[in-house]
Design an enzyme around this catalytic site. Sequence first.
Site, PDB file in Angstrom:
ATOM      1  N   TYR A  23       9.921 -24.028 -17.930  1.00  0.00           N
ATOM      2  CA  TYR A  23      11.182 -24.371 -18.009  1.00  0.00           C
ATOM      3  C   TYR A  23      10.987 -25.843 -18.521  1.00  0.00           C
ATOM      4  O   TYR A  23      12.210 -26.194 -19.246  1.00  0.00           O
ATOM      5  CB  TYR A  23      11.651 -24.258 -16.624  1.00  0.00           C
ATOM      6  CG  TYR A  23      12.865 -25.209 -16.264  1.00  0.00           C
ATOM      7  CD1 TYR A  23      14.055 -24.520 -16.667  1.00  0.00           C
ATOM      8  CD2 TYR A  23      13.021 -26.538 -15.978  1.00  0.00           C
ATOM      9  CE1 TYR A  23      15.353 -25.185 -16.234  1.00  0.00           C
ATOM     10  CE2 TYR A  23      14.101 -27.208 -15.749  1.00  0.00           C
ATOM     11  CZ  TYR A  23      15.495 -26.417 -15.816  1.00  0.00           C
ATOM     12  OH  TYR A  23      16.593 -27.098 -15.767  1.00  0.00           O
ATOM     13  N   GLU A  24      10.249 -26.703 -18.271  1.00  0.00           N
ATOM     14  CA  GLU A  24      10.064 -28.042 -18.818  1.00  0.00           C
ATOM     15  C   GLU A  24       9.746 -28.108 -20.205  1.00  0.00           C
ATOM     16  O   GLU A  24       9.408 -29.257 -20.726  1.00  0.00           O
ATOM     17  CB  GLU A  24       9.115 -29.043 -17.856  1.00  0.00           C
ATOM     18  CG  GLU A  24      10.031 -29.225 -16.483  1.00  0.00           C
ATOM     19  CD  GLU A  24       9.355 -30.098 -15.712  1.00  0.00           C
ATOM     20  OE1 GLU A  24       8.045 -30.492 -15.981  1.00  0.00           O
ATOM     21  OE2 GLU A  24       9.718 -30.543 -14.771  1.00  0.00           O
ATOM     22  N   GLU A  83       5.754 -34.393  -6.463  1.00  0.00           N
ATOM     23  CA  GLU A  83       5.125 -33.956  -8.039  1.00  0.00           C
ATOM     24  C   GLU A  83       5.883 -32.876  -8.585  1.00  0.00           C
ATOM     25  O   GLU A  83       6.194 -32.968  -9.800  1.00  0.00           O
ATOM     26  CB  GLU A  83       3.576 -33.557  -7.864  1.00  0.00           C
ATOM     27  CG  GLU A  83       3.126 -33.120  -9.092  1.00  0.00           C
ATOM     28  CD  GLU A  83       3.008 -34.471 -10.146  1.00  0.00           C
ATOM     29  OE1 GLU A  83       2.935 -34.044 -11.458  1.00  0.00           O
ATOM     30  OE2 GLU A  83       2.914 -35.529  -9.541  1.00  0.00           O
ATOM     31  N   TYR A  86      10.580 -26.842  -7.539  1.00  0.00           N
ATOM     32  CA  TYR A  86      11.051 -25.659  -8.225  1.00  0.00           C
ATOM     33  C   TYR A  86      11.490 -24.504  -7.526  1.00  0.00           C
ATOM     34  O   TYR A  86      10.735 -24.182  -6.418  1.00  0.00           O
ATOM     35  CB  TYR A  86       9.776 -25.228  -8.957  1.00  0.00           C
ATOM     36  CG  TYR A  86      10.181 -24.136 -10.182  1.00  0.00           C
ATOM     37  CD1 TYR A  86      10.960 -24.647 -11.167  1.00  0.00           C
ATOM     38  CD2 TYR A  86       9.894 -22.814  -9.905  1.00  0.00           C
ATOM     39  CE1 TYR A  86      11.382 -23.265 -12.167  1.00  0.00           C
ATOM     40  CE2 TYR A  86      10.175 -21.799 -10.712  1.00  0.00           C
ATOM     41  CZ  TYR A  86      10.833 -22.033 -11.927  1.00  0.00           C
ATOM     42  OH  TYR A  86      11.124 -20.940 -12.840  1.00  0.00           O
ATOM     43  N   VAL A  87      12.593 -24.197  -7.892  1.00  0.00           N
ATOM     44  CA  VAL A  87      13.120 -22.765  -7.340  1.00  0.00           C
ATOM     45  C   VAL A  87      13.271 -21.751  -8.447  1.00  0.00           C
ATOM     46  O   VAL A  87      13.881 -22.287  -9.611  1.00  0.00           O
ATOM     47  CB  VAL A  87      14.383 -22.850  -6.392  1.00  0.00           C
ATOM     48  CG1 VAL A  87      14.913 -21.822  -6.061  1.00  0.00           C
ATOM     49  CG2 VAL A  87      14.111 -23.996  -5.555  1.00  0.00           C
ATOM     50  N   GLY A  93      20.846 -22.473  -6.225  1.00  0.00           N
ATOM     51  CA  GLY A  93      22.239 -22.353  -5.741  1.00  0.00           C
ATOM     52  C   GLY A  93      22.317 -21.576  -4.185  1.00  0.00           C
ATOM     53  O   GLY A  93      23.364 -21.681  -3.700  1.00  0.00           O
ATOM     54  N   GLY A  95      20.688 -23.018  -1.567  1.00  0.00           N
ATOM     55  CA  GLY A  95      20.179 -24.265  -0.921  1.00  0.00           C
ATOM     56  C   GLY A  95      18.508 -24.369  -0.552  1.00  0.00           C
ATOM     57  O   GLY A  95      18.230 -25.089   0.211  1.00  0.00           O
ATOM     58  N   GLY A  97      16.345 -25.359  -2.805  1.00  0.00           N
ATOM     59  CA  GLY A  97      15.883 -26.778  -3.304  1.00  0.00           C
ATOM     60  C   GLY A  97      16.265 -27.908  -2.237  1.00  0.00           C
ATOM     61  O   GLY A  97      15.635 -28.742  -1.862  1.00  0.00           O
ATOM     62  N   TYR A 131      20.438 -33.965  -7.618  1.00  0.00           N
ATOM     63  CA  TYR A 131      19.564 -35.171  -6.964  1.00  0.00           C
ATOM     64  C   TYR A 131      20.715 -36.094  -6.531  1.00  0.00           C
ATOM     65  O   TYR A 131      20.412 -36.489  -5.637  1.00  0.00           O
ATOM     66  CB  TYR A 131      18.442 -35.659  -7.717  1.00  0.00           C
ATOM     67  CG  TYR A 131      17.298 -34.587  -7.901  1.00  0.00           C
ATOM     68  CD1 TYR A 131      16.808 -33.997  -7.119  1.00  0.00           C
ATOM     69  CD2 TYR A 131      16.576 -34.862  -9.221  1.00  0.00           C
ATOM     70  CE1 TYR A 131      15.738 -32.998  -7.478  1.00  0.00           C
ATOM     71  CE2 TYR A 131      15.631 -34.029  -9.314  1.00  0.00           C
ATOM     72  CZ  TYR A 131      15.087 -33.120  -8.670  1.00  0.00           C
ATOM     73  OH  TYR A 131      14.188 -32.252  -8.872  1.00  0.00           O
TER      74      TYR A 131
END
Length: 162
Positions: A23-24, A83, A86-87, A93, A95, A97, A131
């Site tokens: 993903y990153e 560190e 991730y979900v 969506g 909840g 995370g 965040y």
Amino acid sequence: MIRTATPDDIPVLHSLVRELAAYEKALDEVVASEEQLREALFGDRPAAYAHVATADDGGEVIGFALWFLNFSTWRGVHGVYLEDLYVRPDRRGGGHGRALLAELARICVERGYGRLEWSVLNWNAPSIAFYESLGARPQDEWTVYRLTDGALARLGAGGAEA
């Protein structure tokens, strides 16, 4: 449901780490093995901790938070450095995370830790918005520096030449 990770979770944690790296856009940078994760989390001297989010029925692991302790000389107490959070995309969506972060915040409060900190990629607008919705604020007056690979080895061997 949020729970502390167990040694049995190592294979799925390793898989989730790889999913996060993809993903990153950095999957090629993942070199950690399942055994390294097992040692870091459950070895003789654990240096990191993990919590997992499971599906509503308490079964399948669908997300994780991996963290370790840091220390603030200014506050004089430990903090938590997150560190990885991730979900899986198809479970976002729900909840999970927020629940993982809430568990880390609870640990901080319970233990008297002064901070919960993490980094986020500048392009990751959905995570940044999430965040900030929780009250987290960027520390944009700081720049993260990192030594790895050859530069780390050279400095560790007593030199800093490029």
